[in-house]
Design a protein around this motif. Structure first.
Motif, PDB file in Angstrom:
ATOM      1  N   PHE A 102       0.819  -1.212   0.000  1.00 23.29           N
ATOM      2  CA  PHE A 102       0.000   0.000   0.000  1.00 23.29           C
ATOM      3  C   PHE A 102       0.853   1.263   0.000  1.00 23.29           C
ATOM      4  N   LEU A 103       1.965   1.208   0.717  1.00 27.17           N
ATOM      5  CA  LEU A 103       2.855   2.375   0.718  1.00 27.17           C
ATOM      6  C   LEU A 103       3.404   2.587  -0.688  1.00 27.17           C
ATOM      7  N   ARG A 104       3.738   1.485  -1.360  1.00 25.92           N
ATOM      8  CA  ARG A 104       4.246   1.615  -2.735  1.00 25.92           C
ATOM      9  C   ARG A 104       3.142   2.148  -3.651  1.00 25.92           C
ATOM     10  N   PHE A 105       1.912   1.675  -3.470  1.00 29.81           N
ATOM     11  CA  PHE A 105       0.792   2.161  -4.283  1.00 29.81           C
ATOM     12  C   PHE A 105       0.629   3.673  -4.125  1.00 29.81           C
ATOM     13  N   LYS A 106       0.555   4.125  -2.875  1.00 28.96           N
ATOM     14  CA  LYS A 106       0.257   5.554  -2.691  1.00 28.96           C
ATOM     15  C   LYS A 106       1.437   6.418  -3.135  1.00 28.96           C
ATOM     16  N   ASP A 107       2.650   5.959  -2.855  1.00 27.83           N
ATOM     17  CA  ASP A 107       3.812   6.749  -3.281  1.00 27.83           C
ATOM     18  C   ASP A 107       3.949   6.750  -4.800  1.00 27.83           C
ATOM     19  N   GLY A 108       3.572   5.636  -5.432  1.00 27.91           N
ATOM     20  CA  GLY A 108       3.648   5.557  -6.898  1.00 27.91           C
ATOM     21  C   GLY A 108       2.750   6.568  -7.563  1.00 27.91           C
ATOM     22  N   ILE A 109       1.686   6.985  -6.845  1.00 24.82           N
ATOM     23  CA  ILE A 109       0.774   7.990  -7.408  1.00 24.82           C
ATOM     24  C   ILE A 109       1.161   9.386  -6.906  1.00 24.82           C
ATOM     25  N   ILE A 110       1.358   9.498  -5.603  1.00 23.50           N
ATOM     26  CA  ILE A 110       1.537  10.835  -5.018  1.00 23.50           C
ATOM     27  C   ILE A 110       2.953  11.350  -5.228  1.00 23.50           C
ATOM     28  N   ARG A 111       3.932  10.493  -5.065  1.00 21.39           N
ATOM     29  CA  ARG A 111       5.314  10.927  -5.317  1.00 21.39           C
ATOM     30  C   ARG A 111       6.095   9.836  -6.055  1.00 21.39           C
ATOM     31  N   ALA A 125      12.347  10.390 -12.978  1.00 20.39           N
ATOM     32  CA  ALA A 125      13.337  11.413 -13.331  1.00 20.39           C
ATOM     33  C   ALA A 125      12.655  12.689 -13.828  1.00 20.39           C
ATOM     34  N   ASP A 126      11.502  12.563 -14.478  1.00 20.86           N
ATOM     35  CA  ASP A 126      10.814  13.768 -14.964  1.00 20.86           C
ATOM     36  C   ASP A 126       9.301  13.547 -14.916  1.00 20.86           C
ATOM     37  N   LEU A 127       8.567  14.592 -15.287  1.00 20.45           N
ATOM     38  CA  LEU A 127       7.114  14.539 -15.143  1.00 20.45           C
ATOM     39  C   LEU A 127       6.473  13.474 -16.029  1.00 20.45           C
ATOM     40  N   ALA A 128       6.983  13.344 -17.266  1.00 16.62           N
ATOM     41  CA  ALA A 128       6.389  12.355 -18.181  1.00 16.62           C
ATOM     42  C   ALA A 128       6.552  10.957 -17.588  1.00 16.62           C
ATOM     43  N   GLU A 129       7.753  10.686 -17.066  1.00 13.10           N
ATOM     44  CA  GLU A 129       7.995   9.377 -16.466  1.00 13.10           C
ATOM     45  C   GLU A 129       7.114   9.201 -15.224  1.00 13.10           C
ATOM     46  N   GLY A 130       6.976  10.302 -14.459  1.00 16.17           N
ATOM     47  CA  GLY A 130       6.154  10.268 -13.250  1.00 16.17           C
ATOM     48  C   GLY A 130       4.703   9.914 -13.578  1.00 16.17           C
ATOM     49  N   ARG A 131       4.175  10.549 -14.634  1.00 17.15           N
ATOM     50  CA  ARG A 131       2.786  10.284 -15.040  1.00 17.15           C
ATOM     51  C   ARG A 131       2.625   8.823 -15.469  1.00 17.15           C
ATOM     52  N   ALA A 132       3.618   8.332 -16.234  1.00 16.32           N
ATOM     53  CA  ALA A 132       3.544   6.942 -16.716  1.00 16.32           C
ATOM     54  C   ALA A 132       3.564   5.992 -15.527  1.00 16.32           C
ATOM     55  N   LEU A 133       4.403   6.319 -14.542  1.00 19.14           N
ATOM     56  CA  LEU A 133       4.494   5.465 -13.363  1.00 19.14           C
ATOM     57  C   LEU A 133       3.189   5.496 -12.562  1.00 19.14           C
ATOM     58  N   ALA A 134       2.602   6.703 -12.446  1.00 16.86           N
ATOM     59  CA  ALA A 134       1.329   6.835 -11.724  1.00 16.86           C
ATOM     60  C   ALA A 134       0.252   6.005 -12.425  1.00 16.86           C
ATOM     61  N   ARG A 135       0.247   6.052 -13.759  1.00 22.45           N
ATOM     62  CA  ARG A 135      -0.764   5.296 -14.505  1.00 22.45           C
ATOM     63  C   ARG A 135      -0.566   3.784 -14.306  1.00 22.45           C
ATOM     64  N   ALA A 136       0.694   3.349 -14.340  1.00 21.23           N
ATOM     65  CA  ALA A 136       0.974   1.912 -14.143  1.00 21.23           C
ATOM     66  C   ALA A 136       0.584   1.497 -12.729  1.00 21.23           C
ATOM     67  N   THR A 137       0.900   2.355 -11.753  1.00 16.69           N
ATOM     68  CA  THR A 137       0.520   2.033 -10.372  1.00 16.69           C
ATOM     69  C   THR A 137      -0.999   1.987 -10.246  1.00 16.69           C
ATOM     70  N   GLY A 138      -1.666   2.917 -10.936  1.00 15.67           N
ATOM     71  CA  GLY A 138      -3.133   2.938 -10.921  1.00 15.67           C
ATOM     72  C   GLY A 138      -3.689   1.591 -11.372  1.00 15.67           C
ATOM     73  N   GLN A 139      -3.120   1.035 -12.417  1.00 15.53           N
ATOM     74  CA  GLN A 139      -3.587  -0.267 -12.926  1.00 15.53           C
ATOM     75  C   GLN A 139      -3.411  -1.356 -11.868  1.00 15.53           C
ATOM     76  N   GLU A 140      -2.302  -1.279 -11.140  1.00 15.08           N
ATOM     77  CA  GLU A 140      -2.076  -2.275 -10.075  1.00 15.08           C
ATOM     78  C   GLU A 140      -3.125  -2.128  -8.963  1.00 15.08           C
ATOM     79  N   ILE A 141      -3.462  -0.861  -8.668  1.00 16.26           N
ATOM     80  CA  ILE A 141      -4.453  -0.625  -7.600  1.00 16.26           C
ATOM     81  C   ILE A 141      -5.813  -1.204  -8.012  1.00 16.26           C
ATOM     82  N   TYR A 142      -6.209  -0.930  -9.270  1.00 16.42           N
ATOM     83  CA  TYR A 142      -7.480  -1.505  -9.743  1.00 16.42           C
ATOM     84  C   TYR A 142      -7.449  -3.037  -9.640  1.00 16.42           C
ATOM     85  N   ALA A 143      -6.348  -3.634 -10.093  1.00 18.39           N
ATOM     86  CA  ALA A 143      -6.270  -5.101 -10.108  1.00 18.39           C
ATOM     87  C   ALA A 143      -6.356  -5.650  -8.680  1.00 18.39           C
ATOM     88  N   TYR A 144      -5.661  -4.980  -7.744  1.00 16.74           N
ATOM     89  CA  TYR A 144      -5.656  -5.432  -6.350  1.00 16.74           C
ATOM     90  C   TYR A 144      -7.089  -5.432  -5.799  1.00 16.74           C
TER      91      TYR A 144
END
Ligand code: HEM
Length: 395
Positions: free
Chosen positions: A157-166, A170-189
């Motif tokens: 859960f800490l990884r889920f929330k940090d993957g979205i919130i922080r 390295a940059d914003l585009a990568e951050g957004r992609a990571l947030a989206r990937a984490t989002g998919q994991e949250i839905y699946a969970y």
């Protein structure tokens, strides 16, 4: 990315790039910002005064919190945050009773037992890193229990929330992609959990959602996913951040700390005043649905807007002597939990967690301070303290 001397950036709740001095003492900038009233930045407008922030939050038909306002890795509107009235009220009617004061009071004993257990692990050592010792595990454990999820999933859960919130990117585009990937994991969970609860109901919130009805209709699996996703993001980091900010303030102000120790009945008001002063969720996002005049400026339709709660919370037009942290302040109408229809659903739970943590900490731990030679590290975005090393004398 985060480092003590340099800048911090985050995707998800907004993009920020600020230095440690600003992150630690943001209050110094608000008078100047309020002087300007409305700040037209490159890609968004910031509303700074208490009166204007209140107006914006009370007019969701003009300032919507829909999916255009905030992207946190989700593919459907989060419930109830990204649902505008009139549908919003249906969801709050369902959720409000679950988080009402009388329901939350029932949790106080368990919260106190948990805080006691956490303090037991470090009290004799005369030192702790407060964030990892209390501020993170307390709200995460409470959340997992409420949702009926295994405590072993805490790190996940800490990884889920940090993957979205922080997101560690390295940059914003990568951050957004990571947030989206984490989002998919949250839905699946949560999809997995919902299907298990449909088979084997338990005494927890998710089972409650499965049986709940709005206007005679059951919530769909997607509705439950969209609620659970928001709970994960709204209920963990916020309490961690609020507790961290409160204890960092108290560590730096021994007189205020001593006041709480000698008169614990001050603690509920201290929680409110520290929420006002620190405002751990400094700004909330909206999008203008139409062109609107506010504080002498025109905000065009489609414009992104930040309602700067932190600045509103130190506005002298609303708060007498706003720069003074006063545990006996009367009529403290702070906006740390927002305002209007989307005002925080979990405010009573957050208050119990904070009050009990401060009560037990000051009952058991003697005068504490930041470890000499160390500096707390504040985070941008949601304003927390990711590193807060404390020391005190042991008997
Ligand atoms: C001290 C801790 C907390 C702070 C400072 C805080 C702050 C806020 C703020 C400022 C909002 C308004 C967002 C907006 O209008 O855009 C909000 C909404 C919300 N909060 Fe909290 N929150 C805290 C704890 C919690 C907890 C423990 C939960 C538990 C589930 C929670 C659940 C929610 C939900 C579901 C909403 C959306 C309400 C709606 O849209 O109707 N919050 N919170």
């Amino acid at each position: 990315m985060s480092d003590a001397e340099g800048t911090q950036e985050m995707a998800g709740f907004g993009q920020f790039s600020i230095d440690q001095e600003t992150a630690a003492n943001p209050q110094q900038f608000y008078p100047m910002m309020r002087e300007m009233g409305i700040l037209p930045m490159e890609d968004m407008t910031i509303i700074t005064r208490h009166e204007d922030v209140m107006w914006a939050l009370r007019h969701p038909e003009v300032f919507s919190s829909n999916m255009d306002a905030i992207d946190i890795g989700n593919v459907r509107p989060l419930i109830p945050l990204q649902i505008d009235p009139p549908d919003h009220v249906k969801f709050r009617r369902l959720l409000d009773p679950l988080f009402a004061p009388r329901e939350i009071e029932k949790l106080e004993g368990a919260v106190r037992a948990l805080v006691t257990e956490l303090i037991d692990t470090f009290i004799d050592q005369g030192t702790c890193e407060f964030n990892s010792a209390v501020a993170i595990p307390l709200p995460c454990t409470v959340f997992l229990r409420l949702m009926g999820l295994p405590l072993e999933d805490l790190d996940l859960f800490l990884r889920f929330k940090d993957g979205i919130i922080r997101p560690p990117a390295a940059d914003l585009a990568e951050g957004r992609a990571l947030a989206r990937a984490t989002g998919q994991e949250i839905y699946a969970y949560f999809e997995q959990v919902i299907s298990e609860r449909r088979e084997r109901p338990q005494d927890d919130l998710i089972t409650g959602f499965i049986g709940a009805e709005i206007d005679g209709e059951r919530l769909t699996t997607e509705d439950i996913l969209d609620i659970s996703y928001l709970f994960l993001l709204a209920g963990l980091d916020t309490v961690t951040a609020s507790l961290g900010c409160a204890v960092a303030y108290l560590a730096a102000h021994p007189d205020r700390q001593a006041a709480l120790r000698s008169d614990p009945s001050l603690i509920p008001a201290a929680v409110e005043e520290l929420l006002r002063w620190e405002t751990p969720v400094p700004g909330i996002l909206r999008v203008a649905t139409e062109a609107v005049e506010l504080a002498g400026a025109t905000i065009p339709a489609g414009r992104s807007v930040t309602c700067l709660l932190a600045s509103a919370n130190t506005d002298g037009a609303e708060f007498a002597d706003p720069e003074t942290v006063d545990f006996e302040r009367s009529g403290n109408r702070h906006l740390a939990f927002g305002a209007g229809v989307h005002r925080c659903l979990g405010s009573h739970l957050a208050r119990v967690e904070m009050r009990v943590a401060l009560e037990e900490l000051h009952r058991r731990v003697p005068q504490y301070e930041v470890q000499p030679g160390e500096t707390p590290i504040f985070t941008a975005g949601i304003r927390g303290v990711e590193y807060l090393p404390l020391v005190w004398e042991t008997a």
